[in-house]
Design an enzyme around this catalytic site. Structure first.
Site, PDB file in Angstrom:
ATOM      1  N   HIS A  43       0.875  -1.315   0.112  1.00 29.10           N
ATOM      2  CA  HIS A  43       0.113  -0.023  -0.079  1.00 29.10           C
ATOM      3  C   HIS A  43       0.931   1.257   0.062  1.00 29.10           C
ATOM      4  CE1 HIS A  43      -3.533  -2.462   1.098  1.00 29.10           C
ATOM      5  NE2 HIS A  43      -2.773  -3.006   2.140  1.00 29.10           N
TER       6      HIS A  43
HETATM    7  O1  RIB Z   1      -4.972  -0.189   4.624  1.00 29.06           O
HETATM    8  C1  RIB Z   1      -3.876  -0.040   4.312  1.00 29.06           C
HETATM    9  C2  RIB Z   1      -3.142   0.912   5.052  1.00 29.06           C
HETATM   10  O2  RIB Z   1      -3.429   0.618   6.656  1.00 29.06           O
HETATM   11  C3  RIB Z   1      -1.572   0.880   5.020  1.00 29.06           C
HETATM   12  O3  RIB Z   1      -1.256   2.324   5.329  1.00 29.06           O
HETATM   13  C4  RIB Z   1      -1.062   0.068   6.113  1.00 29.06           C
HETATM   14  O4  RIB Z   1       0.212   0.545   6.692  1.00 29.06           O
HETATM   15  C5  RIB Z   1      -2.052   0.469   7.312  1.00 29.06           C
HETATM   16  O5  RIB Z   1      -1.805   1.796   7.950  1.00 29.06           O
END
Ligand code: RIB
Ligand code: CA
Length: 312
Positions: free
Chosen positions: A242
């Site tokens: 992500h």
């Molecule tokens: O949903 C994914 C996000 O939530 C990413 O930033 C992960 O690190 C968590 O913070």
């Protein structure tokens, strides 16, 4: 020529850690500071982990400021089930020696924005938006001074990962997200719709290990640990990486695509709490307030990421 000045707000978390490394390895960016927030794991751990990563990158000079230990209104929800007890499970790294700054993250953000010319600093939130909202509440006059907020959060066509409707970062602090999305600051959002295209494949892990470096091995170890949850949950052929998507977007936007949309945050209904309501088809007639990124050239992304990790 110095790079684009950014401040990263983060809740490390393995994917945050890789995003921090990518930023620190890329001369196109100048990391002016790192602010930490409770999210994946509680604040003491996210603040430790951010410094672990800075020292791994040889950047103990970077200012790390701790911020909110809980959301504005709701109780804290964490994600040890994904990131492990420490938040950086998967690699065994030494305790950090560099200090935390004494300044609260929100005060650091306000001071940095006041000291720099308007439109200089880009904020890059990678976790719940609590610190950003606190800064906006403490000093509304910073709104025109922020060049852009480029964040990882939300989901629409892809649904949610914390609930059927909500992605974790927004779900943890919907009230903070609503403050940010209604602030008028230029916004770009990288939601699950695009980050679920950045799937970690075995060949990526092999390339990282083949670097034969301490950083490459740490990143491979984190990703092998981090991806197991999403693979089991989604049946994906790899975990989604992500947060590094935010950093790659900053200096290689051409491998991404999206459109300007109106995005509103559900902050009332428990059923859809934290949902990012993206008017992708423009049916509301409401003014667009956000560039929503939906597509990514995944192989170009991983080539870029691995090439930069190799520099550390
Ligand atoms: O949903 C994914 C996000 O939530 C990413 O930033 C992960 O690190 C968590 O913070
Ligand atoms: Ca994160």
């Amino acid at each position: 020529m110095s790079g684009r000045p950014i401040i990263i707000d983060t809740d490390p978390g393995q994917d945050d850690a890789v995003a921090l490394l990518l930023a620190l390895a890329s001369p196109e960016l100048e990391v002016r500071g790192i602010t930490t927030v409770a999210g994946n794991v509680p604040l003491p751990l996210t603040s430790r982990n951010a410094r672990v990563v800075c020292e791994l990158a040889g950047r103990a000079d970077v200012a790390v400021c701790a911020g909110a230990e809980r959301p504005l209104v709701r109780p804290l929800v964490t994600a040890e089930y994904v990131h492990g007890r420490t938040g950086l499970d998967g690699a065994d790294l030494p305790e950090p020696q560099m200090p935390l700054q004494a300044e609260h993250a929100a005060d650091f953000l306000v001071r940095a924005l006041r000291e720099e010319a308007p439109g200089t600093i880009t904020l890059c939130p990678l976790g719940p938006l609590t610190n950003i909202a606190l800064a906006l509440q403490r000093a509304p006059e910073i709104v025109p001074r922020i060049r852009e907020i480029v964040l990882m959060g939300g989901g629409f066509f892809e649904g949610g990962n914390a609930t059927p409707a909500a992605e974790f970062n927004i779900y943890v602090d919907p009230q903070a997200a609503d403050i940010v999305f209604t602030s008028g600051v230029p916004l770009t959002m990288l939601p699950l719709d695009v980050t679920h295209q950045a799937l970690i494949k075995p060949r990526h892990l092999e390339r990282l290990r083949a670097l034969g470096t301490r950083v490459g091995d740490a990143v491979a170890g984190w990703l092998e640990f981090f991806e197991r949850y999403d693979v089991e949950k989604y049946g994906l052929e790899g975990g989604p990486l992500h947060d590094p998507c935010v950093i790659a977007y900053l200096f290689h936007p051409e491998i991404f695509s999206g459109r300007r949309c109106n995005v509103r945050i559900e902050a009332s209904s428990e059923l859809t709490m934290g949902m990012t309501v993206v008017d992708w088809w423009g049916v509301t007639g409401l003014q667009p307030n956000c560039t929503v990124i939906r597509r990514l050239d995944s192989e170009a992304f991983f080539d870029l990421l691995i090439e930069r990790i190799a520099r550390l």
